[in-house]
Design a protein around this motif. Structure first.
Motif, short mmCIF file in Angstrom:
data_model
loop_
_atom_site.label_atom_id
_atom_site.label_comp_id
_atom_site.label_asym_id
_atom_site.label_seq_id
_atom_site.Cartn_x
_atom_site.Cartn_y
_atom_site.Cartn_z
N GLN A 35 0.90 -1.54 -0.15
CA GLN A 35 -0.18 0.38 0.10
C GLN A 35 0.61 1.32 0.29
OE1 GLN A 35 -3.53 0.57 0.37
NE2 GLN A 35 -3.13 2.29 -0.60
N LYS A 36 2.29 1.37 1.06
CA LYS A 36 2.67 2.62 0.94
C LYS A 36 3.29 2.64 -0.70
CE LYS A 36 6.89 4.20 3.00
NZ LYS A 36 8.22 4.08 2.87
N ILE A 37 3.66 1.83 -1.10
CA ILE A 37 4.88 1.83 -2.92
C ILE A 37 3.67 2.41 -3.44
CG2 ILE A 37 4.67 0.72 -4.47
CD1 ILE A 37 7.01 0.86 -2.27
N LYS A 38 2.58 1.85 -3.44
CA LYS A 38 0.86 2.59 -4.51
C LYS A 38 0.40 3.76 -4.20
CE LYS A 38 -3.88 2.47 -5.21
NZ LYS A 38 -4.70 2.04 -4.75
N ASP A 39 1.45 4.10 -2.90
CA ASP A 39 0.48 6.11 -2.00
C ASP A 39 1.12 6.86 -2.59
OD1 ASP A 39 -1.51 4.54 -1.44
OD2 ASP A 39 -1.16 4.78 1.15
N GLU A 40 2.52 5.82 -2.46
CA GLU A 40 4.21 6.76 -2.74
C GLU A 40 4.60 6.80 -3.92
OE1 GLU A 40 6.28 6.56 0.79
OE2 GLU A 40 4.58 7.24 1.74
N THR A 45 10.99 3.62 -6.05
CA THR A 45 11.69 2.93 -6.92
C THR A 45 11.14 2.12 -7.19
OG1 THR A 45 13.15 2.27 -5.01
CG2 THR A 45 13.00 4.56 -5.76
N SER A 46 11.64 2.17 -8.26
CA SER A 46 11.58 0.02 -8.36
C SER A 46 12.28 -0.73 -7.89
CB SER A 46 11.75 -0.57 -10.06
OG SER A 46 13.86 -0.12 -10.43
N GLN A 47 13.29 -0.49 -6.74
CA GLN A 47 13.95 -1.49 -5.72
C GLN A 47 12.92 -1.44 -4.52
OE1 GLN A 47 15.43 1.29 -7.20
NE2 GLN A 47 17.50 -0.11 -8.53
N GLU A 48 12.57 -0.92 -4.43
CA GLU A 48 11.26 -0.18 -3.83
C GLU A 48 10.69 -1.11 -3.75
OE1 GLU A 48 11.52 3.72 -1.44
OE2 GLU A 48 10.82 3.77 -3.19
#
Length: 124
Positions: A35-40, A45-48
């Motif tokens: 969800q954090k990746i989606k929200d941000e 980054t692709s690594q995240e």
């Protein structure tokens, strides 16, 4: 002194927490990471993204491995359902990892699935 307190807390948590509670917590952790990746999305980054997807994939790999063991205490139908969900997660993860330009909305299904399974494990 602080370190000893933290270690004591961790030991107590391990004793008090049931396997279902631990599985639920791990699913929620995976969902929160996705969800954090989606929200941000614009600043992630692709690594995240890869790290969040790989954590989720590893978690589901463990679940699938556990339910396919002969000594699993779960009913056969439940084991089959978990294995099927795990395969779905693997396919979704593979698609996201290999998309040329993945879209944040494609994380929704993984986030919702993890949250729903976690809620079920907590008996909600």
């Amino acid at each position: 002194m602080y370190r000893q307190g933290a270690q004591a807390y961790q030991q107590t948590t391990k004793v008090v927490e049931s396997p279902r509670e631990r599985e639920s917590a791990l699913l929620m952790k995976a969902a929160a990471g996705l969800q954090k990746i989606k929200d941000e999305w614009d600043t992630s980054t692709s690594q995240e993204l890869n790290a969040a997807l790989n954590f989720n994939r590893k978690l589901w790999t463990i679940f699938m491995s556990a339910v396919t063991q002969e000594d699993s205490p779960l009913p056969r139908e439940v084991r089959q359902n978990i294995a099927n969900l795990g395969m779905f997660v693997m396919n979704q993860t593979r698609e996201l990892l290999y998309e040329v330009t993945p879209e944040p909305k494609h994380l929704d299904v993984l986030v919702q699935l993890n949250r729903q399974i976690a809620a079920g494990l907590r008996g909600m």
